[in-house]
Design a protein around this motif. Structure first.
Motif, short mmCIF file in Angstrom:
data_model
loop_
_atom_site.label_atom_id
_atom_site.label_comp_id
_atom_site.label_asym_id
_atom_site.label_seq_id
_atom_site.Cartn_x
_atom_site.Cartn_y
_atom_site.Cartn_z
N ASP A 11 8.98 12.27 -15.11
CA ASP A 11 8.72 10.85 -15.36
C ASP A 11 10.00 10.14 -15.74
O ASP A 11 10.95 10.75 -16.26
CB ASP A 11 7.64 10.66 -16.43
CG ASP A 11 7.93 11.42 -17.70
OD1 ASP A 11 8.91 12.19 -17.70
OD2 ASP A 11 7.19 11.24 -18.69
N ALA B 166 4.32 2.38 -25.41
CA ALA B 166 5.38 2.33 -24.40
C ALA B 166 4.80 2.68 -23.05
O ALA B 166 3.80 3.42 -22.94
CB ALA B 166 6.51 3.31 -24.75
N LEU B 167 5.41 2.14 -22.02
CA LEU B 167 4.99 2.41 -20.64
C LEU B 167 6.14 3.07 -19.88
O LEU B 167 7.30 2.68 -20.03
CB LEU B 167 4.60 1.11 -19.93
CG LEU B 167 3.26 0.50 -20.29
CD1 LEU B 167 3.06 -0.81 -19.55
CD2 LEU B 167 2.11 1.46 -19.96
N GLY B 168 5.80 4.06 -19.07
CA GLY B 168 6.80 4.73 -18.24
C GLY B 168 7.18 3.88 -17.05
O GLY B 168 6.47 2.96 -16.65
N ALA B 169 8.33 4.20 -16.45
CA ALA B 169 8.84 3.44 -15.31
C ALA B 169 8.54 4.11 -13.97
O ALA B 169 9.08 3.71 -12.95
CB ALA B 169 10.34 3.24 -15.46
N TYR C 2 10.92 5.44 -20.59
CA TYR C 2 9.81 4.64 -21.13
C TYR C 2 10.35 3.37 -21.79
O TYR C 2 11.43 3.37 -22.38
CB TYR C 2 9.00 5.46 -22.13
CG TYR C 2 8.05 6.42 -21.46
CD1 TYR C 2 6.69 6.16 -21.43
CD2 TYR C 2 8.52 7.58 -20.84
CE1 TYR C 2 5.81 7.04 -20.80
CE2 TYR C 2 7.66 8.45 -20.22
CZ TYR C 2 6.30 8.18 -20.20
OH TYR C 2 5.45 9.04 -19.57
N ARG C 3 9.57 2.31 -21.65
CA ARG C 3 9.96 1.01 -22.21
C ARG C 3 8.91 0.59 -23.24
O ARG C 3 7.71 0.61 -22.95
CB ARG C 3 10.05 -0.04 -21.10
CG ARG C 3 10.43 -1.43 -21.56
CD ARG C 3 10.58 -2.36 -20.37
NE ARG C 3 9.36 -2.47 -19.60
CZ ARG C 3 8.38 -3.33 -19.87
NH1 ARG C 3 8.49 -4.15 -20.91
NH2 ARG C 3 7.30 -3.38 -19.14
N ARG D 41 6.79 0.99 -9.57
CA ARG D 41 6.20 2.28 -9.90
C ARG D 41 5.44 2.85 -8.70
O ARG D 41 5.51 4.04 -8.41
CB ARG D 41 5.27 2.14 -11.11
CG ARG D 41 6.01 1.84 -12.42
CD ARG D 41 5.04 1.85 -13.59
NE ARG D 41 5.73 1.55 -14.84
CZ ARG D 41 5.72 0.37 -15.44
NH1 ARG D 41 5.08 -0.65 -14.88
NH2 ARG D 41 6.37 0.18 -16.58
#
Length: 279
Positions: free
Chosen positions: A43, A67-70, A46-47, A7
Motif C-alpha cells: 500500500d 487516515a486514508l491510503g493513496a 497514508y494521508r 487510486r
C-alpha cells in the motif's frame, strides 16, 4: 474524487501486472525447470483525514488519527523455487535435480549462468550442451566433454558419469551443482537461465548431495550451505505451475481489475454531478 480516480487507476495498473505474470506462468506450463512468479503488492503512503473549519468545542484527540491510503503499487516480483514434478524420459543425459541447486552452464564467451533445465545432449565434439547450445560446466570449471565413442553412459545421483569405451567401463567426469545465498536475487535472462547479481549473494558449488562450498575466486572464502540436491538421470523437472491455482488467481485478478475500473467510473460520475450543480 480526484484521489479516488488515482487510486482506481493505480489498482488497475497493479492488477494488470498480476494478470501479465499469471499469463506468463500459464504460457510456460510445459517449460522444463520453469519457476512460477509471485507478485507482491504494497500500500502507498497514508494521508491524515481532518475536518476543516472552526471547531465549536475542543474534543479529546483520538488515539489513532483517521487516515486514508493513496492506493497500491507492485512491490516486487519474486520466483517460487519450489520443486517441480519429475517426468521420466529414459534418456540418461536428461537430468533433474531433486532438492536444492542449479546446473551451471557457460556460453561461448565463458559467461556463467544457472539453470534448473537439465535437457542436455552431446554435440558433435562430445560436449554436453543444452537446447540453446550452452555448455554444461564440469567439476573443473571447464565444459564437460564426453568421448564420442563412449557408450552406455550412466550418471549416478552424486554426479559421477561412467561409460563403456572399447568394452571397458570408465569414469568420464563429474557434474557439480551450484547454488547462491539468495536465489530470489537471481536475474532471469530467458532460455531457462538465471544470472548472478549482487542481490543473489555468495555462490556455492559442490557434489550433488554434499554441502556447497564457496566457488573458487569468490570474494568470500569461508562458510558452507546445506546439502545440495541429488541428480535423477533419465528425468526432467517440469514447471512448478499449478494450473488450477493459477487459473483461480487469474479470475481473482480479473475481478479486482473490474472493481478498480468501476471505482474510476463511480468517481467520474460523482465529479460530473458536482460540476453540474445549479444554484
Amino acid at each position: 474524487m480526484l484521489t479516488a480516480l488515482w487510486r482506481g487507476a493505480g489498482g488497475m495498473r497493479a492488477q494488470q501486472v498480476q494478470v501479465d505474470s499469471l499469463a506468463n506462468d500459464i504460457a510456460n506450463v510445459n517449460t522444463n525447470g520453469y519457476k512460477q512468479a509471485r507478485v507482491n503488492f504494497a500500500d502507498l503512503v497514508y494521508r491524515p483525514v481532518a475536518e476543516r473549519g472552526m471547531p465549536v468545542d475542543h474534543p479529546q484527540a483520538p488515539a489513532q488519527p483517521p487516515a486514508l491510503g493513496a492506493g497500491v503499487r507492485v512491490a516486487g516480483i519474486v520466483k517460487d523455487f519450489s520443486q517441480g514434478t519429475l517426468a521420466q524420459t529414459g534418456d540418461p543425459l536428461n537430468l533433474a535435480i531433486q532438492g536444492e541447486g542449479f546446473f551451471t552452464v557457460i556460453d561461448q564467451a565463458g559467461n556463467r549462468y544457472l539453470t534448473r533445465d537439465g535437457n542436455f545432449h552431446r554435440d558433435a565434439s562430445g560436449n554436453m550442451v543444452n537446447a540453446s547450445g550452452y555448455y554444461l560446466r564440469g567439476s573443473d570449471g571447464n565444459p564437460l566433454n564426453l568421448p564420442p565413442e563412449a557408450e552406455k553412459i550412466a550418471i549416478t545421483p552424486d554426479g559421477t558419469i561412467t561409460g563403456v569405451i572399447n568394452g571397458a567401463s570408465q569414469d568420464l567426469g563429474n557434474i557439480y551443482l551450484c547454488t547462491v545465498a539468495n536465489p530470489n536475487g537471481l536475474e532471469a535472462v530467458g532460455d531457462n537461465l538465471f544470472r548472478e547479481t549482487a542481490a543473489s549473494g555468495q555462490v556455492f558449488y559442490g557434489m550433488p548431495g554434499a554441502p556447497g562450498v564457496p566457488i573458487p575466486g569468490a570474494p568470500v572464502a569461508a562458510g558452507t550451505t546445506g546439502p545440495l540436491g541429488t541428480l535423477c538421470s533419465g528425468y526432467l523437472e517440469a514447471a512448478n505451475v499449478d494450473l488450477a491455482v493459477t487459473m483461480t488467481k487469474m479470475i481473482v485478478a480479473q475481478r479486482a481489475y473490474e472493481l478498480n475500473s468501476r471505482t474510476v467510473r463511480v468517481a467520474d460520475e460523482m465529479w460530473g454531478l458536482a460540476n453540474n450543480l445549479r444554484r
